[in-house]
Write a protein that holds these residues in place. Structure first.
Motif, mmCIF file in Angstrom:
data_model
loop_
_atom_site.group_PDB
_atom_site.id
_atom_site.type_symbol
_atom_site.label_atom_id
_atom_site.label_comp_id
_atom_site.label_asym_id
_atom_site.label_seq_id
_atom_site.Cartn_x
_atom_site.Cartn_y
_atom_site.Cartn_z
ATOM 1 N N LYS A 72 19.372 2.439 -47.322
ATOM 2 C CA LYS A 72 19.067 3.836 -48.053
ATOM 3 C C LYS A 72 17.219 2.855 -47.359
ATOM 4 O O LYS A 72 16.330 3.853 -46.917
ATOM 5 C CB LYS A 72 18.815 3.745 -49.434
ATOM 6 N N HIS A 73 16.913 1.642 -47.102
ATOM 7 C CA HIS A 73 15.477 0.898 -47.082
ATOM 8 C C HIS A 73 15.733 1.310 -45.445
ATOM 9 O O HIS A 73 14.105 1.125 -45.230
ATOM 10 C CB HIS A 73 15.849 0.099 -47.134
ATOM 11 N N ASN A 74 16.311 1.393 -44.360
ATOM 12 C CA ASN A 74 15.941 1.660 -43.210
ATOM 13 C C ASN A 74 17.026 2.318 -42.289
ATOM 14 O O ASN A 74 16.617 2.096 -41.259
ATOM 15 C CB ASN A 74 16.635 -0.282 -42.173
ATOM 16 N N ILE A 75 17.737 3.100 -43.019
ATOM 17 C CA ILE A 75 18.124 4.586 -41.922
ATOM 18 C C ILE A 75 17.200 4.911 -41.431
ATOM 19 O O ILE A 75 17.409 5.283 -40.395
ATOM 20 C CB ILE A 75 19.113 5.201 -43.009
ATOM 21 N N ASP A 76 16.208 5.390 -41.307
ATOM 22 C CA ASP A 76 15.349 6.243 -41.171
ATOM 23 C C ASP A 76 14.877 5.422 -39.410
ATOM 24 O O ASP A 76 14.664 6.330 -38.738
ATOM 25 C CB ASP A 76 14.042 6.244 -41.662
ATOM 26 N N ILE A 130 19.634 -9.472 -27.372
ATOM 27 C CA ILE A 130 20.056 -10.504 -28.782
ATOM 28 C C ILE A 130 21.621 -9.005 -28.575
ATOM 29 O O ILE A 130 21.514 -7.950 -29.367
ATOM 30 C CB ILE A 130 18.952 -10.645 -30.185
ATOM 31 N N PRO A 131 22.158 -10.676 -28.368
ATOM 32 C CA PRO A 131 23.582 -9.332 -29.645
ATOM 33 C C PRO A 131 22.997 -9.184 -30.971
ATOM 34 O O PRO A 131 22.557 -9.440 -31.497
ATOM 35 C CB PRO A 131 24.369 -9.905 -29.772
ATOM 36 N N THR A 132 24.455 -7.405 -31.132
ATOM 37 C CA THR A 132 23.344 -7.485 -33.238
ATOM 38 C C THR A 132 25.438 -6.692 -33.573
ATOM 39 O O THR A 132 26.259 -6.593 -32.605
ATOM 40 C CB THR A 132 22.553 -6.144 -32.844
ATOM 41 N N SER A 133 25.372 -7.321 -34.782
ATOM 42 C CA SER A 133 25.897 -6.661 -35.774
ATOM 43 C C SER A 133 25.651 -5.600 -36.422
ATOM 44 O O SER A 133 24.430 -5.994 -37.313
ATOM 45 C CB SER A 133 27.222 -7.045 -35.758
ATOM 46 N N LEU A 156 15.151 -0.132 -34.536
ATOM 47 C CA LEU A 156 15.360 -1.598 -34.841
ATOM 48 C C LEU A 156 16.595 -2.114 -34.055
ATOM 49 O O LEU A 156 16.495 -3.083 -33.464
ATOM 50 C CB LEU A 156 16.196 -1.970 -36.679
ATOM 51 N N PHE A 157 17.765 -1.438 -33.883
ATOM 52 C CA PHE A 157 18.683 -2.051 -32.744
ATOM 53 C C PHE A 157 18.482 -2.113 -31.133
ATOM 54 O O PHE A 157 18.623 -2.929 -30.570
ATOM 55 C CB PHE A 157 19.902 -0.879 -33.214
#
Length: 347
Positions: free
Chosen positions: A159-163, A177-180, A168-169
């Motif tokens: 909930k803190h960052n879904i918006d 930079i690869p992400t998971s 961010l990705f």
């Protein structure tokens, strides 16, 4: 009939049960204290365990915590393990890495250094419980890349960052930079966070489908080989990994440990050799795998997904990992793929 010995692909060492941050969602810690358990793994004990693991096909060593750079003997540990010529993965918040350590890390057979970013500056610092954490992590991430050390970023969605999670990705995609992707799990401190939200579930599933789709399409287009074991849809729990906790207990994986019940402890490195623990067969067999995998339309891709997710949601380690199922299914719908096409792609 003699049992066929499975290959031990990845051996995890939780080097310390302490941390310099107080991350709200940490699966290792169950309280607000900065230490969860004692650090009983000596450099020699770790080296001996790795040596015993080599005959079983060991390919990767993963070092995690707590925060591994709290260990003053970290260089001794990693230098000892480097002689085995296996890949090394480090999981760290990157806030304690010194400049000379960056140069040293560049000399090791690092597969990747993985860190976690939970939001942009203010939100990340608040979630991690330390002002300046975001800036320090990003600075060290840049220094590692400049030194030629492979890096990746794990983003935990809630909930803190879904918006702004997509933003961010995209930020790290732009930086190459690869992400998971993961979501907050009801393990450790994560149990204190309310994650039961239908709208969050829907938005996370869509984001997961997008991120998984990038990996799946890339893997399938490369060689039409089965990508499951090489993607983050499958980790090898109960099949090809072991997790050694900082107090010596050996568990199934980072989130199936004694904290979830004694049945997830398969040995004690302070009392038994690693080879003996692996040969005992406590972690082998289909009893720990998804019971639906053979008949599921996405089974060949997810390979059962995350058993810890299934257990946390259903209390049944053989149940469907609905998070992974929903993500892959959503990707299939977006791409208008049916199960026959999926089977063609991965067989």
């Amino acid at each position: 009939m003699e049992r066929v010995m499975r290959q031990l692909n990845n051996l995890y060492f939780e080097l310390t049960g302490g941390c310099n941050l107080l991350c709200k969602h940490c699966y290792v810690f169950t309280t607000e204290k900065a230490r969860e358990r004692p650090d009983l793994l000596t450099p020699k004990l770790i080296e001996t365990a790795v040596e015993e693991a080599m005959p079983y096909g060991l390919r990767t060593l993963t070092f995690t915590g707590g925060e591994i750079f709290l260990r003053k003997d970290l260089q001794d540990i990693l230098d000892r393990c480097s002689r085995f010529r296996v890949k090394i993965c480090l999981l760290t918040n990157l806030t304690l890495v010194k400049e000379d350590q960056v140069d040293w890390l560049a000399t090791l057979p690092i597969q990747y250094v993985s860190t976690s970013i939970d939001g942009f500056e203010d939100d990340h610092d608040q979630f991690r419980g330390k002002s300046g954490a975001f800036t320090k992590t990003m600075e060290t991430l840049t220094e590692l890349r400049q030194a030629g050390v492979p890096v990746k970023v794990s983003i935990t969605v809630g909930k803190h960052n879904i918006d702004y999670a997509s933003e961010l990705f995209a930020h790290f995609d732009t930086l190459s930079i690869p992400t998971s992707i993961a979501r907050i799990a009801s393990v450790g401190r994560g149990k204190l966070i309310d994650i039961s939200d239908a709208e969050l579930e829907r938005r996370y599933t869509n984001l997961l489908a997008e991120r998984l789709g990038r990996e799946l399409e890339h893997a399938c287009s490369d060689d039409f080989g089965a990508p499951g074991k090489d993607l983050e849809t499958y980790c090898g729990v109960g099949d090809s990994i072991l997790y050694v906790m900082s107090n010596g207990q050996v568990a199934y994986c980072p989130t199936l440990t004694a904290a979830q019940g004694d049945e997830w402890v398969v040995g004690d490195l302070l009392k038994q050799g690693l080879g003996q623990i692996w040969r005992s067969g406590a972690v082998f067999g289909d009893a720990l795998q998804c019971q639906n995998i053979a008949v599921c339309e996405v089974g060949k891709l997810c390979r059962g997904g995350c058993r810890a997710n299934a257990y946390a949601r259903n209390g049944d380690v053989t149940a469907c990992d609905s998070e992974m199922f929903d993500g892959i299914s959503s990707w299939m719908q977006l791409r208008r793929l049916d199960s026959n096409k999926i089977i063609y792609l991965v067989t």
